[in-house]
Design a protein around this motif. Structure first.
Motif, short mmCIF file in Angstrom:
data_model
loop_
_atom_site.label_atom_id
_atom_site.label_comp_id
_atom_site.label_asym_id
_atom_site.label_seq_id
_atom_site.Cartn_x
_atom_site.Cartn_y
_atom_site.Cartn_z
N LYS A 1 26.37 103.72 82.10
CA LYS A 1 25.57 103.80 83.32
C LYS A 1 24.66 105.02 83.30
CE LYS A 1 28.65 101.28 86.43
NZ LYS A 1 27.63 100.48 87.12
N GLY B 1 23.11 98.30 80.25
CA GLY B 1 23.89 97.24 80.85
C GLY B 1 24.89 96.65 79.88
N GLU C 1 31.31 94.83 86.74
CA GLU C 1 30.10 94.72 87.56
C GLU C 1 30.20 93.51 88.49
OE1 GLU C 1 27.15 96.94 87.45
OE2 GLU C 1 28.93 98.01 86.79
N LYS D 1 32.48 94.36 91.39
CA LYS D 1 31.78 95.22 92.36
C LYS D 1 30.88 94.39 93.27
CE LYS D 1 29.59 98.06 90.03
NZ LYS D 1 28.48 98.97 89.85
N ARG D 2 30.14 93.49 92.67
CA ARG D 2 29.26 92.63 93.47
C ARG D 2 30.07 91.80 94.46
NH1 ARG D 2 26.55 92.19 88.45
NH2 ARG D 2 27.65 90.25 87.98
N ASP E 1 26.33 104.45 90.03
CA ASP E 1 25.25 103.56 90.48
C ASP E 1 24.27 104.27 91.40
OD1 ASP E 1 26.18 101.24 89.19
OD2 ASP E 1 27.58 100.82 90.81
#
Length: 464
Positions: free
Chosen positions: A243, A248, A278, A281-282, A291
């Motif tokens: 990050k 990515g 990821e 998290k979404r 982030d």
């Protein structure tokens, strides 16, 4: 012209996060006790509304005592210092070396200061803030000072307070600044603040357990999900590095190969777990600490109205410990600076110790290329260490000539340089001089050589 969405009002206002009169950035900005923005973007005197025409005079009244003392024009005068500027700052400026004085008083809008260990770089940065506030070329409420760690940010705030400018100057880490911007942007649109995962280790163990990629530990202190805490820690470090480098999951394998980073569970497996993290998290509608700089930079780059408001407030940027800044943080810094930056950065590429976490010390060297108007100054006097120590450090770093640091102190004992014993002697008994056991209390630990990790001994012996 004023930024879009901003107008000149008459009521006193201070836009500090969480305080009375808080305003969402990008909304109309009343200007009163904070100062005034003229047609040329200058800051007016404190406590007065001063609007200037494009051809008008500058917003400040020339050089005050703080600047005149710093430039050697006037002798320190306690009465004048108390009247025109914080007296502690004037007294500190009077004792600066010529190179430090130049860094504090230079008028360049983009200034890059390369300063070695013990050169007083943080002192110079805080004195420069005090000098600019004192001669009204920067209003404290429009100054943003960023650094890498919370400890360094606390030190900055303490020093600014002692110089009399800490009450209004915004100082903190890049992450804190980014979170403040994200919250402002959401409040501007009547949206709730983001959910921030303070620790990825609250999520990664479950992912590891479901994937079956780690051993389980049922003993005391094992993390949730039963995953090995050492594996969790290494995976967390890999994700943090990616990050920080703005990499990515789909780019992780190639990036790790290019930068010769060995990933803890293998590139393919780490990339897959990274992608699952990821997605989780979404699903939760959350962001993590790493982030924050990227999300804030995205907002500044995609919302011109919001960006104009942010750059109007934080128009004078200062960065300490620039060598520890990573690409994600630097992207946020560039988004804050905009097309007409007022930027002062200080650092030392030889002191970068956070490369394992994504820091990129080459950003400091590349700054003059990214900002052609930048001026580069150097501080090469070490006020902390005795000459023999400085000489050995310079030799170990391969610094010589004009780039080699020099000590302002006198005397000092010569540090011993001890070669490791021959292999036969090492096999006969315990660790000889020059060796150290990294974990002496750990069962089965073996001593590790110090010398092979250092430059050749003759390099460090030469200056002695």
């Amino acid at each position: 012209m004023l930024p879009p969405g901003l107008h000149v009002g008459s009521s006193p206002h201070r836009s500090s996060p969480g305080g009375p009169g808080q305003r969402a950035l990008g909304a109309p900005a009343p200007v009163g006790a904070v100062g005034a923005v003229g047609a040329v973007g200058a800051v007016g005197a404190v406590g007065a509304v001063t609007l200037l025409s494009a051809a008008g005079a500058p917003a400040h009244r020339g050089l005050n005592r703080l600047t005149r003392v710093a430039r050697g024009i006037d002798e320190p005068d306690p009465q004048a210092a108390a009247r025109d500027a914080p007296e502690p700052a004037a007294r500190s400026l009077a004792g600066l070396l010529d190179a430090q004085r130049e860094a504090v008083t230079a008028d360049d809008r983009v200034l890059c200061l390369l300063a070695g260990a013990g050169a007083g770089k943080t002192r110079v940065l805080t004195l420069r803030v005090a000098r600019r506030v004192g001669d009204h070329t920067a209003h404290p409420d429009h100054v943003l000072v960023c650094t890498f760690s919370r400890k360094a940010a606390d030190e900055l705030r303490t020093r600014l307070w002692t110089l009399g400018v800490g009450a209004d100057v915004h100082a903190g880490t890049f992450h804190r600044t980014a979170l403040r911007l994200i919250r402002r942007h959401r409040a501007d649109r009547d949206r709730t603040p983001p959910t921030v995962l303070a620790d990825r280790r609250a999520v990664l163990p479950d992912l590891l357990a479901r994937e079956g990629t780690a051993r389980t530990r049922r003993g005391r202190g094992a993390p949730a999900g039963g995953a090995d805490q050492r594996v969790v820690g290494r995976l967390e470090a890999d994700v943090s590095w990616a990050k920080a480098r703005m990499v990515g999951p789909e780019e992780l394998e190639a990036a790790a190969r290019t930068r010769r980073r060995r990933l803890s569970l293998g590139a393919g497996r780490v990339a897959e777990l990274f992608a699952r993290y990821e997605a989780e998290k979404r699903r939760r509608g959350a962001v993590d600490l790493d982030d924050l700089p990227l999300v804030a930079a995205d907002l500044l780059e995609t919302d011109p109205r919001f960006a104009a408001g942010v750059r109007w407030q934080y128009r004078h940027l200062f960065v300490d410990e620039m060598q520890d800044v990573n690409p994600a943080q630097f992207r946020l810094l560039q988004a804050l600076a905009g097309a007409d930056p007022d930027l002062f950065v200080v650092g030392d590429p030889n002191q970068s110790v956070y490369g394992w976490n994504g820091a990129d010390p080459t950003l400091l060297d590349r700054l003059p290329t990214l900002y052609p108007q930048a001026r580069v100054l150097r501080l090469d006097r070490n006020h902390r260490c005795a000459p023999p120590v400085v000489a050995v450090a310079a030799a170990a770093l391969g610094l010589a000539g004009d780039t080699a640091p020099r000590s302002t102190r006198h005397g000092g004992s010569l540090p011993p340089v001890v070669p490791p014993a021959p292999h036969a002697d090492r096999a006969a008994g315990g660790p000889p001089p020059g060796w150290v056991c990294p974990r002496p209390r750990r069962r089965g630990a073996h001593p590790a050589p110090l010398a092979p990790a250092q430059p050749p001994l003759r390099t460090t012996r030469a200056p002695l």
